[in-house]
Enzyme design. Structure first.
Site, PDB file in Angstrom:
ATOM      1  N   HIS A   1       0.875  -1.187   0.000  1.00 47.44           N
ATOM      2  CA  HIS A   1       0.000   0.000   0.000  1.00 47.44           C
ATOM      3  C   HIS A   1       0.904   1.226   0.000  1.00 47.44           C
ATOM      4  O   HIS A   1       1.687   1.423   0.933  1.00 47.44           O
ATOM      5  CB  HIS A   1      -0.923   0.009   1.207  1.00 47.44           C
ATOM      6  CG  HIS A   1      -1.907   1.144   1.191  1.00 47.44           C
ATOM      7  ND1 HIS A   1      -3.166   1.042   0.625  1.00 47.44           N
ATOM      8  CD2 HIS A   1      -1.806   2.411   1.657  1.00 47.44           C
ATOM      9  CE1 HIS A   1      -3.794   2.193   0.737  1.00 47.44           C
ATOM     10  NE2 HIS A   1      -2.994   3.048   1.362  1.00 47.44           N
ATOM     11  N   CYS A   2       0.802   2.031  -1.045  1.00 46.94           N
ATOM     12  CA  CYS A   2       1.684   3.191  -1.201  1.00 46.94           C
ATOM     13  C   CYS A   2       0.985   4.460  -0.714  1.00 46.94           C
ATOM     14  O   CYS A   2      -0.054   4.845  -1.266  1.00 46.94           O
ATOM     15  CB  CYS A   2       2.085   3.351  -2.665  1.00 46.94           C
ATOM     16  SG  CYS A   2       3.152   4.788  -2.958  1.00 46.94           S
TER      17      CYS A   2
END
Length: 410
Positions: free
Chosen positions: A128-129
């Protein structure tokens, strides 16, 4: 009108809210500052548009900005692709090889993982960026990696413009003592800028230069990390699963040979699984091409084994022998601990000497587990990462282990 409607319509309108997050705000601010300052510096003070070189330079700057924003917004709004809620395999017998997600009320397809931030099971989840406020996964992996490539290239170009702007504007005012450095500034000297290069302009250029250089280094490192996993056709999470598989086999001396199923044996073949001419990656996000010695559930079976092993090995207690303040990258715990900190948003837990922890997984330098709390403290579960050097394994009998485990469950 139809074109405009297609341009502004997203899969879900609420996706626009992803912009209201500190990650996209910072990322877009850096892009805006570097692009704007590079265009202003090149046009006003460095390379005039009435020259061929100046026109080409201007078009290149515009091109970098458009390509960077195109891939950035696609990575954000196209998204990674999600497993349908309540998904089940076509053959019910295959369900025994899959994990069940209680949140999504369905089975996790091969290579999918549940993201706590997105609250969905993500296809081929890598991570998850926070910079795109979305997961990097099956559908947007190519867009995300292209953005990681284009951003350093554009920032490098902008950095050259900033350096040459300051050099040419300060050349006549400051003696640099560079007698051996010869730069042709004939075009610049013929051009008289209609705005003076003042102190605020110098400060803004210097600030933009710092942003450009920082972005080039940081994002460039992320690009090489992503290309490394793409050429092996594995995600960051799958690299972690592979490492735990080797640890499990070595611990139990089972004699198994774990073969990563999605490495097709050729870097070019692995590359083409993500990057295609159409922009759409190969596969439907549920079934995948696998190694000849593997099948669709090779990795999911290994995950189930690791989950069972986790329940067994979590009974091993560790006692803290050093204090740890919960820092993400504690320099006081050694350089290897500092540089090998887990690349995850999972929390770190502070430790005091004498604390007891039930460790469930770990690397050579870090461990992950639950802190054993007293009845007065047990209001919520405290778990996270901590440096391995801060703890030592406890030696205790089975009865003590069972009582501690029962106490924790209750």
């Amino acid at each position: 009108m139809n074109f405009l409607s297609a341009f502004v319509t997203f899969e879900n309108l609420h996706e626009v809210r992803r912009l209201c997050h500190w990650g996209p705000v910072i990322a877009l601010s850096v892009i805006a500052i570097c692009s704007t300052m590079a265009i202003l510096d090149s046009v006003i003070w460095y390379w005039p548009l009435d020259t061929t070189g100046g026109s080409i330079n201007f078009l290149m700057l515009i091109n970098w900005t458009v390509l960077i924003l195109y891939n950035y917004f696609n990575a954000m709004f196209v998204g990674p692709g999600y497993i349908p809620l309540g998904w089940k395999p076509e053959t019910l017998q295959d369900a025994q090889y899959l994990q069940y997600c209680r949140v999504c009320q369905g089975y996790k397809a091969p290579r999918s993982h549940h993201c706590r931030k997105c609250n969905r099971c993500v296809m081929k989840m890598d991570h998850h960026c926070p910079w795109i406020n979305n997961c990097c996964g099956h559908l947007n992996h190519a867009y995300f990696t292209s953005f990681l490539l284009l951003a350093p290239l554009g920032c490098s170009h902008a950095a050259i413009i900033f350096i040459m702007t300051m050099y040419t504007q300060l050349y006549e005012r400051i003696s640099f003592g560079w007698s051996t450095v010869k730069i042709d500034m004939s075009a610049v000297r013929q051009f008289q800028p209609f705005m003076p290069f003042s102190v605020p302009a110098f400060a803004a250029t210097l600030f933009a230069l710092g942003l450009a250089l920082g972005t080039t280094i940081a994002v460039g490192m992320l690009f090489f990390i992503q290309m490394k996993v793409i050429l092996r056709n594995k995600t960051s999470i799958e690299s972690w699963i592979e490492e735990k598989a080797k640890d499990r086999i070595q611990h139990y001396q089972t004699g198994e040979e774990f073969i990563f199923p999605y490495d097709l044996g050729s870097r070019w073949q692995n590359f083409k699984q993500v990057f295609t001419w159409s922009g759409t990656p190969k596969g439907d996000g549920i079934e995948w091409l696998v190694h000849l010695k593997c099948h669709q559930h090779t990795l999911t079976i290994e995950q189930l084994k690791q989950k069972a092993d986790k329940r067994v090995r979590s009974q091993v207690q560790y006692r803290a022998i050093e204090d740890y303040n919960g820092a993400c990258c504690p320099l006081s715990k050694g350089l290897q601990t500092f540089f090998r900190t887990p690349c995850t948003e999972e929390p770190r837990i502070p430790l005091s000497k004498g604390d007891t922890i039930l460790a469930t997984r770990g690397t050579k330098w870090w461990m992950y587990g639950d802190k054993v709390l007293s009845e007065e403290q047990m209001r919520e579960r405290v778990r996270g990462w901590f440096p391995r050097r801060c703890v030592e394994k406890c030696h205790y009998d089975t009865a003590a282990s069972d009582s501690t485990s029962d106490k924790k469950v209750n």
